[in-house]
Design an enzyme around this catalytic site. Structure first.
Site, PDB file in Angstrom:
ATOM      1  N   GLN A  74       0.998  -1.036   0.262  1.00 52.70           N
ATOM      2  CA  GLN A  74      -0.011   0.145   0.237  1.00 52.70           C
ATOM      3  C   GLN A  74       1.338   1.120   0.107  1.00 52.70           C
ATOM      4  OE1 GLN A  74      -3.298  -2.082   3.151  1.00 52.70           O
ATOM      5  NE2 GLN A  74      -3.617  -0.183   2.960  1.00 52.70           N
ATOM      6  N   ARG A 134      -9.653  -0.551   7.443  1.00 47.87           N
ATOM      7  CA  ARG A 134     -10.399   0.662   7.296  1.00 47.87           C
ATOM      8  C   ARG A 134     -10.805   1.214   7.538  1.00 47.87           C
ATOM      9  NH1 ARG A 134     -13.761  -1.423   1.859  1.00 47.87           N
ATOM     10  NH2 ARG A 134     -14.874   0.197   1.251  1.00 47.87           N
ATOM     11  N   CYS A 135      -9.444   2.063   8.498  1.00 46.94           N
ATOM     12  CA  CYS A 135      -9.663   3.258   9.099  1.00 46.94           C
ATOM     13  C   CYS A 135      -8.492   3.602   9.301  1.00 46.94           C
ATOM     14  CB  CYS A 135      -9.669   2.264  10.735  1.00 46.94           C
ATOM     15  SG  CYS A 135      -8.900   2.682  12.250  1.00 46.94           S
ATOM     16  N   GLU A 183     -13.589   5.058   4.878  1.00 48.50           N
ATOM     17  CA  GLU A 183     -13.450   4.291   6.316  1.00 48.50           C
ATOM     18  C   GLU A 183     -14.243   4.685   6.632  1.00 48.50           C
ATOM     19  OE1 GLU A 183      -9.379   5.665   6.321  1.00 48.50           O
ATOM     20  OE2 GLU A 183      -8.979   3.615   5.963  1.00 48.50           O
TER      21      GLU A 183
END
Ligand code: FES
Ligand code: FES
Lengths: 166, 806
Positions: free
Chosen positions: B237, B384-385, B760
Site C-alpha cells: 500500500q 479500513r480505518c 473508511e
C-alpha cells in the site's frame, strides 16, 4: 514424481501437457497455461476467486487436480468475450454497474454468473444472491454485483436495462 | 463548411471531470482477467519460498533440524535466524519503534510465527520442504488474556527487552508493558466527574479481527548481483516506504532498489507493513542469485500477518440530569500481541484514538492508553480505518447510547443535544484536535427524516409491548451512530513514518498533443484512483479524463509518496493533484496571454481553455496551449508543460455521517434480520459519486462482518480457533444486507478542492450502528452493554442469560 499426460479444451483450444498428479488445476491454468485471470484467495474452497467453467458447471479450480480435468471443456475469464471480440454482457455489466473494485474476485464472479444465467436466464435478486454465494467479495458489498448480473440478464434476453450504477 | 460548435454542456461533459459518475478505466482489464497482480509475476528461474511456522504460542525453540528438508527434491535452502544473523537481519525494526523477529530467534511468541524459510524450485517442493523441517520446542506459559498481562506474575514474553524500562514512547512499568500514552486534562476531568449529576462507566471491548483482503500478502524479490540492484514486486500500500525500509535494512543504496506494487487485490490496511515474508524473499534472492516468490496462504494471512483492533476501552461519561455531557474519561488496554508492530504515524502509539470525543461538545476529557504484549500475532493495522478511529468511534457511540439509556432519553435526541454546533467550527476538541468543518444537525435531521425515526420508535414501542404480552418472540432494535472521522494524515508537524513526513505527491506531464500522464505517490487497492484522479485533473486543466493516464506503484517513475491508507489518498494526494494541475494551468495562462497578445490578467478560465475577458471568441484551448508549450513557447519561458507537487496538508479532514440500522431478532434462535440500513455520509466535495457509493457499500459490508461475527479468537493456550475462511466470518451475498446511501456536502475549508475522503467512513460508522441496534433491541429487557461480535450464538446466549428461554 512421474508426470501424467492430460488433454483439455481451454477457451476453445485443445491443450496437451504433462502434469504431476498432485498439481491443482488452478496452478496448471495459472502457471503452465499462463491463464492468470482465475485467482487464489483461500485454502478451504470458500472464496471462489478460482472459479472456472468446466463441462457446463461452475468449478472451484483450487479443489480439482489437473489430472481430473483430463478431457474436460474449460472456460476461464480469458474465454468469456464474444467470438467477435466484443465483451460479454457480464463483462460490460460489471463495468456499467460498478460491480468491482480491486478486481480480484471479478474473474471468478463473472464466470460463475455466466453459468448462473445459463441455469436461470432471468433470476430474481434472491436467486442471484444465492447463486453467487460461493464467491466472496471483500470490496463491493455485492449490491452492485447483483445489479451487474441483472444488467447482463436483461441484455442477454433482449431488453437492456437503463438504470446506471448508484 | 458548417462545423457545429459544441455547447458549454457538451464541452463540460466531454471532460468527465469531478462530480460525474465516470465508469472506471481499471475495469477494462479486470473484467477480462488481465489485471496484473503479484502472483501473476513470473520470472525466468524464479524460486519459491514458504515458511515453517510455530505450533506453539509461547515456547523455546531448542533445535531446528533441516537435514531431511534439504534432501527433499527441489529444495535448495532453509533459512533460519542463524542465517539472517550473518546479514544482521534476524530482527527488524517495526513502524511503532519496537523490534520484531524476522525468524524465531531462540523462542516463539505467537502461534504460526515464522521459524524457517524454505526455498525451492516451485511451491509444491517448498511445501514438501516445510513438512520435512523438524523443530524441537519447550513450551512456556502462555499469556492470552490482556487483563492478566500486567499481573506481577504474568509470564515474561519479551526477554530481549526485559531490562529496558523505557520504550519508544516513554517508560514501561512492567515486563509486558509497551507504553502509556495520555491526552487531555486529568485534573479538570476528574473534577468534572466529582461533581457530575449522572455518570456511566463501562468496559467496551472491540475484539481482535483481521482485514483479510481477498488477495493475501505476497512478493517477488529479484536481486541482480552484477548491477547490485534489487527489484521487489509486492502487495504494498506504500511502495516508497517499503523502498526506504528495504534500503535501510539491506544497506543496498536506495536508488538501486526498485519497488513495484502492481494491481493489488484489496488492502484494507493489511498491506501497509513490512512482513518477515518480504525480508526472507529478499535475503533468499540475494543468497541464491535468483528471483524468489513468496505468497502466503489464507491461514497464514489470518493468523500471522497483522491483525486489527483488540482494544478494551473503559469508558466513563459525566452528564447533567437533563442530558448535557460534561466530561469524558477513557482508559484503553491495548493488546498489541507479541511485538509492537502497529502501523501508526511515529508519534501516535494509539493512532488518532483521541478523536474519541466524537461529534460531541465535551468541555473536558482525559484519555490513557496502555499498550501491552500478549502471545498473539503482531500487527495492529488500521483495518479500513484511519489509525484507531474505528475503535474511538465505537467507544463513544456505544457510551453515548448507554448514557442516553441511563438518563431515560431518546438516543437521537441525546446526540442532537450534544453535537458540536455548526458555528463552533473550526472546533477545538478537548483531546487536542481542530475539526475543520461540519454540520452535524443538518445531517442528523436529514437522516432521521429519511428513515422515519419517530414512526420507527412508535413501532418499536408497540412490539415491545406485544413481546411483554407474549404475543411475539421477536424484538426490534434501532441502531444509531453519528461518527466523526479524522483522516488525511497528515501535517508534517505531527505526522511521520520512520521520520518521513506524511506528505503526498503528484507529477503531471502534459504531452504536445494535449494528452497527459499523472504519476502518484499513492497506490490504489481497488479505490479506482486511475479513474478519479484523472477526473480531478480534467476539471482543473480542461483535458478530457480519457486523455489522462494515471500511474501508481512504481518507485522509479513515481514521485515519493507515503501511500494509500487511512483515507489519505483524496485528502493528501488529491490535493497534490490539484496543486500540480494549478501549476500547469498557470504556465498555460502565460502561453495563452502571449499567443492572444493580451495581459495574463485579461484572461479567464472557461472549462477547457483560456479566453479573453469580454471577447469569448478569442480563446485558446488547453490542447492548443500544450502544443504551443512544445512548439513555440513565449520568449524567455522554458518549453514543456509539466509540474510536480508535494503536498503537506495544513490539517486533517473530518468526514462525518449519520447511520441508522433497523434489526429484528428472534430471541429463541438468536437469528437477526437487518431490515434496513441507511447511511448518510458527508465527505465534502464528491469526485465520483458512483465510486463513493461503491466504497460505502464495501465499508458497510465489512462493518457488518465485524460487528456481527468477524473475529480472530484465541483459546487459552494461544491457538487461533478460527483462522481460515471456514470459520472466519466473511459475509456472502446472501447474508449481506441491502444498503441505502445518502449524503450532505460540507466541503473541507483547507483542501484545494474541498474533498475529505470516504473509504473508511462506513467501517467507522457502521460497526457502532450494528452493535447499537443489537443493544437497543435488548435494552428494554434490562441489558446495558452487550459485547461484540454479535453472532447468532452470542445473541442467543444473551437471550438465555435474560431468562427468555423459560
Ligand atoms: S481459491 Fe478460494 S475457493 Fe479456490
Ligand atoms: S472487487 Fe475486490 S474482492 Fe471483489
Amino acid at each position: 514424481m512421474a508426470k501424467m499426460h492430460v488433454k483439455m479444451n481451454v477457451n476453445g483450444a485443445e491443450v496437451e501437457s504433462l502434469v504431476e498428479p498432485r498439481t491443482l488445476l488452478i496452478h496448471h491454468l495459472r502457471e503452465t497455461l499462463n491463464l492468470t485471470g482465475p485467482h487464489i484467495g483461500c485454502d478451504t474452497t470458500h472464496c471462489g476467486a478460482c472459479t472456472i467453467d468446466m463441462d457446463g458447471k461452475s468449478v472451484k479450480s483450487c479443489t480439482v487436480f489437473a489430472v481430473q480435468a483430463d478431457g474436460a471443456m474449460i472456460t476461464t475469464i480469458e474465454g468469456m468475450a464474444n467470438p467477435d471480440g466484443t465483451l460479454h454482457a457480464l463483462q460490460e455489466g460489471f463495468r456499467m454497474m460498478h460491480g468491482l473494485q480491486c478486481g480480484f474476485c471479478t474473474p471468478g464472479m463473472i464466470v460463475r454468473a455466466h453459468r448462473l444465467l445459463k441455469e436461470i436466464p432471468n433470476p430474481t435478486e434472491d436467486e442471484i444472491r444465492f447463486g453467487i454465494a460461493g464467491n466472496l467479495c471483500r470490496c463491493t458489498g455485492y449490491q452492485n454485483i447483483v445489479k451487474a448480473i441483472q444488467y447482463a440478464a436483461a441484455k442477454l434476453s433482449g431488453a437492456p436495462m437503463q438504470e446506471a450504477a448508484e | 463548411m458548417n462545423i457545429a460548435v459544441p455547447t458549454r454542456e457538451q464541452r463540460e461533459a466531454k471532460l468527465e471531470g469531478m462530480g460525474c459518475k465516470r465508469k472506471r478505466v481499471e475495469d477494462i482489464r479486470f473484467t477480462q482477467g488481465k489485471g496484473n497482480y503479484v502472483d501473476d509475476v513470473k520470472l525466468p528461474g524464479m524460486l519459491f519460498g514458504d515458511f515453517v511456522r510455530s505450533q506453539y504460542a509461547h515456547a523455546r525453540v531448542k533445535k531446528i533440524d533441516d537435514s531431511k528438508a534439504l534432501k527433499v527434491p527441489g529444495v535448495l535452502a532453509v533459512i533460519t535466524a542463524e542465517t539472517l544473523k550473518t546479514v544482521n537481519l534476524a530482527w527488524m525494526p517495526t513502524l511503532a519503534g519496537d523490534v520484531q523477529m524476522v525468524l524465531a530467534d531462540g523462542k516463539v511468541l505467537f502461534q504460526n510465527q515464522e521459524i524457517a524459510f524454505v526455498v525451492a524450485v516451485d511451491r509444491y517442493a517448498a511445501a514438501d520442504g516445510v513438512e520435512a523441517v523438524e523443530v524441537e520446542y519447550e513450551d512456556l506459559p502462555v499469556l492470552v488474556d490482556a487483563f492478566k498481562a500486567l499481573a506481577p506474575d504474568a509470564p515474561l514474553l519479551r526477554e530481549d527487552i526485559k531490562d529496558k524500562m523505557t520504550g519508544a514512547h516513554g517508560p514501561r512499568r512492567h515486563h509486558n508493558h509497551i507504553f502509556e500514552w495520555s491526552m487531555g486534562d486529568k485534573d479538570l476531568t476528574d473534577a468534572a466527574f466529582a461533581k457530575a449529576e449522572v455518570t456511566t462507566k463501562d468496559v467496551i471491548s472491540y475484539h481482535r479481527t483481521h482485514p483479510s483482503p481477498l488477495e493475501t500478502c505476497q512478493c517477488v524479490a529479484s536481486f541482480d548481483k552484477i548491477k547490485g540492484e534489487l527489484t521487489v514486486w509486492g502487495t504494498f500500500q506504500a511502495p516508497h516506504v517499503i523502498r526506504t525500509v528495504a534500503s535501510l535494512l539491506s544497506k543496498i543504496p536506495e536508488h538501486k532498489i526498485h519497488v513495484i506494487a502492481p494491481d493489488i487485490g484489496g488492502g484494507f490496511g493489511n498491506k501497509v507493513g513490512a512482513y518477515p515474508g518480504y525480508i526472507c524473499a529478499i535475503v533468499a534472492s540475494i543468497v541464491t542469485g535468483k528471483p524468489v516468490k513468496w505468497v502466503e496462504d489464507r491461514i497464514e494471512n489470518l493468523t500471522a500477518t497483522s491483525f486489527a483492533r483488540d482494544y478494551h476501552m473503559t469508558t466513563e461519561i459525566a452528564a447533567t440530569k437533563d442530558g448535557k455531557v460534561t466530561a469524558l474519561r477513557v482508559h484503553v488496554l491495548a493488546d498489541h500481541g507479541a511485538f509492537d508492530a502497529c502501523a501508526d504515524p511515529s508519534k501516535w502509539p494509539a493512532g488518532f484514538f483521541n478523536i474519541c470525543t466524537g461529534s460531541y461538545d465535551f468541555p473536558v476529557a482525559h484519555l490513557v492508553v496502555d499498550g501491552i504484549y500478549t502471545n498473539k500475532a503482531p500487527g495492529g493495522v488500521a483495518y479500513r480505518c484511519s489509525f484507531r478511529v474505528t475503535e474511538a468511534a465505537y467507544c463513544i457511540e456505544r457510551a453515548m447510547d448507554i448514557m442516553a439509556q441511563k438518563l431515560g432519553m431518546d438516543a437521537a435526541e441525546f446526540r442532537l443535544k450534544n453535537f458540536v454546533r455548526r458555528e463552533q467550527f473550526p472546533y477545538h476538541s478537548a483531546l487536542g484536535w481542530e475539526y475543520d468543518s461540519g454540520d452535524y444537525h443538518t445531517a442528523m435531521n436529514k437522516a432521521m427524516e429519511a428513515v422515519g425515526y419517530k414512526q420507527l420508535r412508535a413501532e418499536q414501542a408497540e412490539k415491545r409491548a406485544a413481546f411483554k404480552r407474549g404475543e411475539t418472540r421477536e424484538i426490534m432494535g434501532i441502531g444509531i451512530s453519528f461518527f466523526t472521522e479524522i483522516v488525511g494524515a497528515g501535517p508534517s508537524r505531527n505526522c511521520d513514518i520512520l521520520g518521513v513526513a506524511m506528505f503526498d505527491s503528484c507529477e503531471i506531464r502534459v504531452h504536445p498533443t494535449g494528452a497527459a500522464i499523472a504519476r502518484m505517490g499513492t497506490k490504489s487497492q481497488g479505490q479506482g484512483h486511475e479513474t478519479t484522479y484523472a477526473q480531478i485533473i480534467a476539471t482543473e486543466i480542461g483535458i478530457p479524463a480519457d486523455d489522462i493516464m494515471v500511474e501508481e506503484g512504481n518507485t522509479d517513475t513515481a514521485p515519493y509518496g507515503l501511500g494509500t491508507y487511512g483515507s489519505r489518498s483524496t485528502p493528501v494526494a488529491g490535493a497534490a493533484i490539484a496543486m500540480a494541475a494549478r501549476k500547469i494551468k498557470a504556465k498555460a495562462q502565460m502561453i495563452a496571454a502571449y499567443m492572444l497578445e493580451v495581459h495574463e490578467a485579461d484572461l479567464e478560465w472557461d472549462i477547457d481553455g483560456f479566453r479573453v475577458k469580454g471577447l469569448p471568441e478569442k480563446s485558446k484551448t488547453m490542447k492548443e496551449l500544450a502544443w504551443a508549450a512544445y512548439n513555440s513557447p513565449p520568449p524567455g519561458l522554458e518549453p514543456g508543460l509539466e509540474a510536480v507537487s508535494y503536498y503537506d496538508p495544513p490539517n486533517m479532514t473530518y468526514p462525518f455521517g449519520a447511520y441508522f440500522c433497523v434489526m429484528d431478532i428472534d430471541v429463541d434462535t438468536g437469528v437477526y434480520k437487518i431490515r434496513r440500513f441507511y447511511a448518510l455520509d458527508d465527505c465534502g466535495t464528491r469526485i465520483n459519486p458512483m465510486i463513493i457509493e461503491g466504497q460505502v457499500h464495501g465499508g458497510l459490508t465489512e462493518a457488518f462482518a465485524i460487528a456481527m461475527g468477524q473475529e480472530i479468537r484465541y483459546d487459552e493456550i494461544g491457538n487461533v480457533v478460527n483462522g481460515s475462511f471456514m470459520d472466519f466470518f466473511i459475509p456472502t451475498a446472501v447474508e449481506t444486507p441491502k444498503w441505502e446511501t445518502d449524503y450532505t456536502v460540507t466541503p473541507s475549508p483547507h483542501h484545494p478542492i474541498g474533498a475529505k475522503g470516504v473509504g473508511e467512513s462506513p467501517n467507522v460508522g457502521g460497526v457502532p450502528c450494528f452493535s447499537n441496534a443489537v443493544n437497543d433491541a435488548f435494552a428494554f429487557l434490562g441489558t446495558r452493554h452487550i459485547q461484540m461480535p454479535h453472532d447468532y450464538w452470542r445473541i442467543w446466549e444473551v437471550a438465555k442469560g435474560l431468562g427468555l428461554h423459560g
